[in-house]
Design a protein around this motif. Sequence first.
Motif, mmCIF file in Angstrom:
data_model
loop_
_atom_site.group_PDB
_atom_site.id
_atom_site.type_symbol
_atom_site.label_atom_id
_atom_site.label_comp_id
_atom_site.label_asym_id
_atom_site.label_seq_id
_atom_site.Cartn_x
_atom_site.Cartn_y
_atom_site.Cartn_z
ATOM 1 N N PRO A 108 0.826 -1.205 0.000
ATOM 2 C CA PRO A 108 0.000 0.000 0.000
ATOM 3 C C PRO A 108 0.865 1.261 0.000
ATOM 4 C CG PRO A 108 -0.093 -1.110 2.132
ATOM 5 C CD PRO A 108 0.723 -1.978 1.232
ATOM 6 N N GLY A 109 0.533 2.218 -0.890
ATOM 7 C CA GLY A 109 1.279 3.487 -0.933
ATOM 8 C C GLY A 109 1.218 4.178 0.419
ATOM 9 N N THR A 110 0.055 4.134 1.068
ATOM 10 C CA THR A 110 -0.098 4.624 2.440
ATOM 11 C C THR A 110 -0.904 3.568 3.203
ATOM 12 O OG1 THR A 110 -2.192 5.720 2.043
ATOM 13 C CG2 THR A 110 -0.234 7.040 1.637
ATOM 14 N N ALA A 111 -0.956 3.726 4.533
ATOM 15 C CA ALA A 111 -1.657 2.715 5.348
ATOM 16 C C ALA A 111 -3.133 2.626 4.974
ATOM 17 C CB ALA A 111 -1.510 3.072 6.822
ATOM 18 N N SER A 112 -3.699 3.730 4.472
ATOM 19 C CA SER A 112 -5.125 3.742 4.124
ATOM 20 C C SER A 112 -5.455 2.746 3.028
ATOM 21 C CB SER A 112 -5.535 5.132 3.633
ATOM 22 O OG SER A 112 -5.122 6.094 4.529
ATOM 23 N N ALA A 113 -4.478 2.433 2.184
ATOM 24 C CA ALA A 113 -4.753 1.555 1.035
ATOM 25 C C ALA A 113 -4.526 0.084 1.368
ATOM 26 C CB ALA A 113 -3.891 1.968 -0.146
ATOM 27 N N LEU A 114 -4.269 -0.214 2.634
ATOM 28 C CA LEU A 114 -4.012 -1.619 2.983
ATOM 29 C C LEU A 114 -5.152 -2.550 2.554
ATOM 30 C CD1 LEU A 114 -2.075 -3.639 4.388
ATOM 31 C CD2 LEU A 114 -3.348 -3.218 6.484
ATOM 32 N N PRO A 115 -6.431 -2.193 2.881
ATOM 33 C CA PRO A 115 -7.501 -3.111 2.447
ATOM 34 C C PRO A 115 -7.622 -3.215 0.926
ATOM 35 C CG PRO A 115 -8.299 -1.598 4.124
ATOM 36 C CD PRO A 115 -6.967 -1.083 3.689
ATOM 37 N N THR A 116 -7.081 -2.238 0.197
ATOM 38 C CA THR A 116 -7.133 -2.313 -1.273
ATOM 39 C C THR A 116 -6.285 -3.484 -1.770
ATOM 40 O OG1 THR A 116 -7.316 0.091 -1.258
ATOM 41 C CG2 THR A 116 -6.869 -0.923 -3.384
ATOM 42 N N THR A 117 -5.225 -3.808 -1.018
ATOM 43 C CA THR A 117 -4.358 -4.919 -1.442
ATOM 44 C C THR A 117 -5.110 -6.263 -1.379
ATOM 45 O OG1 THR A 117 -3.515 -5.292 0.794
ATOM 46 C CG2 THR A 117 -2.233 -3.811 -0.588
ATOM 47 N N PHE A 118 -6.086 -6.369 -0.449
ATOM 48 C CA PHE A 118 -6.748 -7.667 -0.217
ATOM 49 C C PHE A 118 -7.373 -8.231 -1.497
ATOM 50 C CE2 PHE A 118 -7.653 -6.114 4.396
ATOM 51 C CZ PHE A 118 -6.307 -6.195 4.680
ATOM 52 N N ASP A 119 -8.042 -7.352 -2.255
ATOM 53 C CA ASP A 119 -8.661 -7.827 -3.495
ATOM 54 C C ASP A 119 -7.979 -7.252 -4.733
ATOM 55 O OD1 ASP A 119 -11.225 -9.505 -3.009
ATOM 56 O OD2 ASP A 119 -11.221 -7.967 -1.456
ATOM 57 N N GLY A 120 -7.349 -6.082 -4.579
ATOM 58 C CA GLY A 120 -6.712 -5.435 -5.727
ATOM 59 C C GLY A 120 -5.544 -6.241 -6.272
ATOM 60 N N PHE A 121 -4.693 -6.728 -5.374
ATOM 61 C CA PHE A 121 -3.522 -7.493 -5.842
ATOM 62 C C PHE A 121 -3.919 -8.833 -6.465
ATOM 63 C CE2 PHE A 121 0.360 -10.112 -5.103
ATOM 64 C CZ PHE A 121 1.165 -9.450 -6.013
ATOM 65 N N PRO A 122 -4.858 -9.599 -5.843
ATOM 66 C CA PRO A 122 -5.305 -10.822 -6.527
ATOM 67 C C PRO A 122 -5.870 -10.529 -7.920
ATOM 68 C CG PRO A 122 -6.022 -10.862 -4.251
ATOM 69 C CD PRO A 122 -5.418 -9.517 -4.484
ATOM 70 N N MET A 123 -6.577 -9.396 -8.067
ATOM 71 C CA MET A 123 -7.104 -9.025 -9.391
ATOM 72 C C MET A 123 -5.959 -8.818 -10.380
ATOM 73 S SD MET A 123 -10.242 -6.455 -8.448
ATOM 74 C CE MET A 123 -10.851 -6.172 -10.102
ATOM 75 N N ALA A 124 -4.880 -8.136 -9.912
ATOM 76 C CA ALA A 124 -3.717 -7.899 -10.788
ATOM 77 C C ALA A 124 -3.075 -9.226 -11.187
ATOM 78 C CB ALA A 124 -2.702 -7.009 -10.070
ATOM 79 N N GLN A 125 -3.014 -10.144 -10.235
ATOM 80 C CA GLN A 125 -2.411 -11.456 -10.531
ATOM 81 C C GLN A 125 -3.258 -12.252 -11.533
ATOM 82 O OE1 GLN A 125 -1.973 -12.793 -6.421
ATOM 83 N NE2 GLN A 125 0.216 -13.017 -6.798
ATOM 84 N N GLN A 126 -4.560 -11.957 -11.539
ATOM 85 C CA GLN A 126 -5.450 -12.658 -12.486
ATOM 86 C C GLN A 126 -5.488 -11.947 -13.845
ATOM 87 O OE1 GLN A 126 -9.126 -12.430 -10.280
ATOM 88 N NE2 GLN A 126 -8.284 -13.645 -8.595
ATOM 89 N N GLY A 127 -4.608 -10.939 -14.026
ATOM 90 C CA GLY A 127 -4.593 -10.186 -15.284
ATOM 91 C C GLY A 127 -5.677 -9.127 -15.354
ATOM 92 N N ARG A 128 -6.233 -8.756 -14.175
ATOM 93 C CA ARG A 128 -7.303 -7.752 -14.135
ATOM 94 C C ARG A 128 -6.826 -6.468 -13.452
ATOM 95 N NH1 ARG A 128 -11.190 -10.780 -10.634
ATOM 96 N NH2 ARG A 128 -12.604 -9.021 -10.874
ATOM 97 N N ALA A 129 -5.511 -6.169 -13.621
ATOM 98 C CA ALA A 129 -4.953 -4.984 -12.958
ATOM 99 C C ALA A 129 -5.668 -3.714 -13.398
ATOM 100 C CB ALA A 129 -3.460 -4.878 -13.257
#
Lengths: 142, 507
Positions: free
Chosen positions: B80-101
Amino acid sequence: MTARPLEMALLAAIALLCIILMVEAWQIRPPSQVFPLAVLGITLALTLLAMLRASASSPGGRLFEPGRARVVFVAAAGLMAYALAMSIHYVVASFVFLFLGYLFLLERRSPGSILVAALVAAAATGFTWLTFDVWLGVNLPR
Amino acid sequence: MLIDSIIMAVHPSVLLLIALGTVFGAIIGALPGFSSVMAISLLLPVVYPMDPLLGLLVLGSIYMGAMYGDANAAILLNIPGTASALPTTFDGFPMAQQGRAREAMLAALAGSVFGGAVGVLVLMMTFGVLAEFSLRFGPQEYFWLTVLGLTTIAALSEGNLVKGLAGGGLGIAISMIGLDPYWGMPRFTFDAPPLVAGIHLIPALLGLFCVAQVLSSLESPAGDRRPPEVGRQKDALRKVLGTMVRRWDVMVRSSAIGVLIGMLPGAGGPIASTISYNETRRWDRDSRSFGTGRVEGVFASETANNAMVGGSLIPMMALGIPGNVNAAVILGALLSFGMRPGMSLISDGTGIATAFMIGLLISSLLLAPLAYFIIIRLSILVLRVPRTYLAPTILIFASVGAYSVTNSSYGVAIMAALGIGGYALRRIGIHAAPVGLGLILGPIAEREFTSSLLIAQAQGSYWTLVMRPISLVLVALCLLSIMTPLLLSMRDRMRKRRLAPDSEKQQ
């Protein structure tokens, strides 16, 4: 070095600063002395409490990962040196600070990376000079 | 008046600065380890000589942009760029790994635009009412209000209330260096002539929030971070907009959570986005699929994150209590421009407050085209820049900024001293936020306290400091603010103690 000696030393420094400032605040005429005395008194009490808690806690882990203390200390010393050199000539001091800083932090040095570091240093110096000296009208030292 | 403010906010030069501020904030926000408050602090010296409206709008736009930009690193790097974006990693990163970045990044953008706009609209609707209420305040109420602001330190001190409060006291002590505001005599200057002018707020904030942060970033090796390729994914925008319309409940709920949490002093983006994510998951029929690449997870986190911007500015603008550190630094800028929060922002006849809020709304809406066409591409490029080049460049930018506001090396010396000192304090658990808050709110607290004291002496009773209806409520809120973290940590300790024998029995 573990974290606890640094913690104790810094907290002791804050406590000492509070005492020195309280002595000075005592000499200020009322009503101006009340606020500083109250704030410094509370800060002193909190600092002593923090020291007490720190002394009772475990020594803590290592302060730095191996080799990183040198990087942080050199960066801090470099910044202080730059603060002094900047007053002589902004462009020269900034270029030198940036170029040496990039070189110091580069993990692998090659003629190509050194050239890139010099170019980036020149570009960053030029950008800040244009922004502050030309656009914002700040008279930077020269 | 409203039309004048709209005209001020939509002037081409103002729009250009809003756009630049938004892009700058988003880029700095995207850099892991460099916070939104650092982005705002870094540009304080640039906005200092500007017209107050322009300056505040640039800072507000940076704030808005940074709260969005942090999502890009979270999605692409799982950092996360800042602590506020931590929950964004929970689903955002799996999406990127699935080619849905691309889909994840557009979902973060859509959520940020929606949340940001809702937050500013709530700010516009409530600011006047709250500011009008503040007319009932005398120096006593203002003093307690400032103390309430300072007790947010309790929430900002990350688990160590004592150290957080000591840091706040240290910040106030630093702010007292210079001329005594009542007698005009030098105090705490150690006979050093430059200190008579006091500690200039902007170099001090640059030191605490930029230099200390840069030194901290040098503690770990730069490493090699290569963000994954962002594929074309042509239907990403259509998919995101479709989900956004279908899941309007997520957008509305997350916005409401963001605004409400933003308004609470000390409770900032990390709390808003985490609560919003948890609530969205809790209310979802398929809650177990969260964490595997649900676009609603990204919506929840990012909508709340940006709705919090407007929310945190409500108490700051109306009452002078910053909702979080970002709002505190903007408050510092407001004070540096010689302005006072509250009703005076409305009644000063300049229309700055309304123009600022309209400009902030424009910034939140402008984020959509700016990010779609520029910021997403730039963020991917910036994430590839080695950290080697970032640290010295930020130090130079901060130094020249500190020099520019004092026109002497004195500013740079203050910045370096507070930066290095702030870094050392950070190592022992005293973070920059409480020290910075003390530095900003200290002079206000002192002025109001001294006035209250003089009134009390004239009335012959010191009880008048407390025994007024609004003061009593504020004192109670201060105590609540201090006691809540203490009670919560006591509850955690008791729960751990209760669990310890159970686990021993199981072993």
